[in-house]
Design a protein around this motif. Structure first.
Motif, short mmCIF file in Angstrom:
data_model
loop_
_atom_site.label_atom_id
_atom_site.label_comp_id
_atom_site.label_asym_id
_atom_site.label_seq_id
_atom_site.Cartn_x
_atom_site.Cartn_y
_atom_site.Cartn_z
N ALA A 217 0.72 -1.38 0.08
CA ALA A 217 0.00 0.07 -0.01
C ALA A 217 0.74 1.29 -0.05
CB ALA A 217 -0.96 -0.03 1.35
N ARG A 218 1.80 1.25 0.83
CA ARG A 218 2.71 2.59 0.95
C ARG A 218 3.59 2.62 -0.24
NH1 ARG A 218 3.33 0.74 6.69
NH2 ARG A 218 2.39 2.15 8.05
N GLU A 219 3.96 1.54 -1.05
CA GLU A 219 4.77 1.67 -2.26
C GLU A 219 3.98 2.15 -3.40
OE1 GLU A 219 6.00 -2.29 -2.84
OE2 GLU A 219 7.63 -2.19 -1.44
N ALA A 220 2.47 1.92 -3.37
CA ALA A 220 1.70 2.53 -4.38
C ALA A 220 1.06 3.53 -3.90
CB ALA A 220 0.40 1.66 -4.21
N GLN A 221 1.65 4.37 -3.05
CA GLN A 221 1.48 5.82 -2.60
C GLN A 221 0.06 5.95 -1.72
OE1 GLN A 221 4.05 8.07 -2.84
NE2 GLN A 221 5.03 6.08 -3.59
N MET A 222 -0.48 4.86 -1.15
CA MET A 222 -1.57 4.94 -0.55
C MET A 222 -1.08 5.33 1.09
SD MET A 222 -3.66 1.55 -1.41
CE MET A 222 -3.85 0.93 -3.31
N ARG A 223 -2.02 6.20 1.68
CA ARG A 223 -1.80 6.44 2.92
C ARG A 223 -2.14 5.56 4.02
NH1 ARG A 223 -5.08 12.01 3.62
NH2 ARG A 223 -4.30 11.75 5.74
N VAL A 224 -1.62 5.32 4.99
CA VAL A 224 -1.77 4.25 6.06
C VAL A 224 -1.67 4.73 7.41
CG1 VAL A 224 -0.96 2.10 6.98
CG2 VAL A 224 -0.86 2.32 4.44
N GLU A 225 -2.78 4.55 8.32
CA GLU A 225 -2.57 4.89 9.38
C GLU A 225 -2.64 3.85 10.45
OE1 GLU A 225 -5.35 8.06 10.98
OE2 GLU A 225 -4.88 9.43 9.42
N GLU A 226 -1.84 3.47 11.53
CA GLU A 226 -1.83 2.32 12.42
C GLU A 226 -2.20 2.66 13.65
OE1 GLU A 226 1.38 -0.78 11.92
OE2 GLU A 226 2.22 0.63 10.41
N ARG A 227 -3.56 2.53 13.94
CA ARG A 227 -4.13 3.18 15.25
C ARG A 227 -5.36 2.30 15.36
NH1 ARG A 227 -8.69 5.93 14.08
NH2 ARG A 227 -8.80 7.14 12.07
N GLY A 228 -6.06 2.53 16.66
CA GLY A 228 -7.11 1.75 16.61
C GLY A 228 -8.59 2.45 16.16
N PHE A 229 -9.47 1.90 15.97
CA PHE A 229 -10.75 2.46 15.71
C PHE A 229 -11.97 1.71 16.20
CE2 PHE A 229 -9.48 -0.67 12.30
CZ PHE A 229 -10.82 -1.48 12.14
N THR A 230 -13.27 2.51 16.29
CA THR A 230 -14.29 2.04 16.81
C THR A 230 -15.17 1.23 15.96
OG1 THR A 230 -15.59 3.79 16.85
CG2 THR A 230 -14.24 3.88 18.59
N PRO A 231 -16.17 0.46 16.41
CA PRO A 231 -17.08 -0.08 15.51
C PRO A 231 -17.96 0.81 14.76
CG PRO A 231 -17.20 -1.31 17.54
CD PRO A 231 -16.30 -0.15 17.77
N GLU A 232 -18.21 2.00 15.42
CA GLU A 232 -18.93 3.08 14.91
C GLU A 232 -18.10 3.72 13.66
OE1 GLU A 232 -18.48 2.69 18.36
OE2 GLU A 232 -20.56 1.77 18.59
N GLU A 233 -17.00 4.01 13.97
CA GLU A 233 -16.20 4.41 12.77
C GLU A 233 -16.11 3.64 11.76
OE1 GLU A 233 -11.54 6.55 12.57
OE2 GLU A 233 -12.09 5.29 14.25
N ALA A 234 -15.98 2.18 12.14
CA ALA A 234 -16.02 1.21 10.99
C ALA A 234 -17.20 1.37 10.05
CB ALA A 234 -15.86 -0.26 11.55
#
Length: 285
Positions: A217-234
């Motif tokens: 993903a990073r090699e394809a210039q996609m942005r990545v965030e490694e963090r938690g997320f809530t079910p509501e956010e999902a």
């Protein structure tokens, strides 16, 4: 008739046995890895061996074989069972050092090494990937060392059954209000073009496919965030997906009955699946 491997022997599966005193059977005192086979070749083999070595170290268990020996066994099982597409399951337990006792010996014991194959024709062309899967959220009630790939899989198995009983395909586990991971996969959402997945810690397994997908993903210039997320956010995300050694990148189209995005596999997950399969086949051995 399938041929399996047990402690140095290639055997017909109905002749394969281990001791009833094996600590893997009595205490789930063991670790495992699953390596996919595509076109008769092993995908991400070295990554699985590296994680196996880490798991063994965390469990203070002796390694039953080195990398080259394990590769030879994997390849021989693939050959003997004529696996074109499928997987090789490997399990190492602490063995049967004596009578049943909660405390394992302080000194290294002779481990039990078991491998077997499963044939899954068309594994990379699963029609499920074109329609996506539905998940439900459940409380994460597992033990605290999920970073070790142990055979202690009772709760994930129960979670999978909870999902099936709810008419869904899988479950995402939730702890302290945030998604940890799926029952047998890492979980992701996509919002405004950003791929979001939980950061590594003792709370989730460091997926071999996860590492490769994030790198691609990073090699394809996609942005990545490694963090938690809530079910509501999902549920409010544009896309969602999971990754694992046998599903690769699998779109998620519904969470707790709520459609994700337009309820169809999204462009990011679809593209990542294509990239992962293309790049992994180049390096398969």
């Amino acid at each position: 008739m399938r041929t399996v491997y047990v402690n140095g022997q290639y055997l017909p599966e109905q002749e394969a046995t281990v001791s009833i005193f094996d600590r893997g059977f009595l205490f789930a005192d063991g670790v495992y890895e699953v390596t996919s086979v595509l076109g008769g070749k092993l995908v991400d083999f070295d990554g699985h061996v590296a994680r196996l070595e880490r798991s063994l170290g965390e469990m203070e268990m002796a390694a039953p074989a080195d990398r080259d020996e394990l590769l030879e066994i994997h390849r021989e099982l693939v050959r003997l069972n004529e696996i074109e597409d499928g997987m090789v399951y490997l399990q190492v337990t602490r063995g049967a050092p004596g009578d049943r006792d909660f405390a394992y010996p302080a000194e290294e014991t002779d481990p039990t090494l078991v491998l077997f194959t499963q044939s899954k024709p068309g594994l990379a062309k699963s029609p499920v990937a074109k329609k996506g899967i539905r998940v439900v959220t459940i409380p994460d009630e597992r033990w605290g060392r999920r970073d070790i790939k142990t055979v202690q899989l009772l709760y994930p198995s129960m979670g999978k059954m909870m999902a099936l009983k709810a008419g869904c395909d899988d479950a995402w586990m939730v702890e302290d209000g945030q998604v940890t991971e799926g029952t047998s996969n890492n979980a992701y959402i996509v919002k405004d073009g950003v791929i979001i997945t939980r950061h590594l810690s003792n709370e989730i397994l460091s997926g071999i496919t996860r590492a490769a997908v994030l790198r691609f993903a990073r090699e394809a210039q996609m942005r990545v965030e490694e963090r938690g997320f809530t079910p509501e956010e999902a549920k409010a995300a544009d896309e969602a997906f999971v990754t694992s050694a046998t599903t690769f990148v699998m779109p998620v189209v519904e969470i707790d009955g709520v459609a994700v995005g337009d309820g169809r596999p999204g462009s990011v997950a679809t593209r990542l699946r294509e990239i992962y399969l293309e790049e992994s086949l180049k390096t398969a051995i």
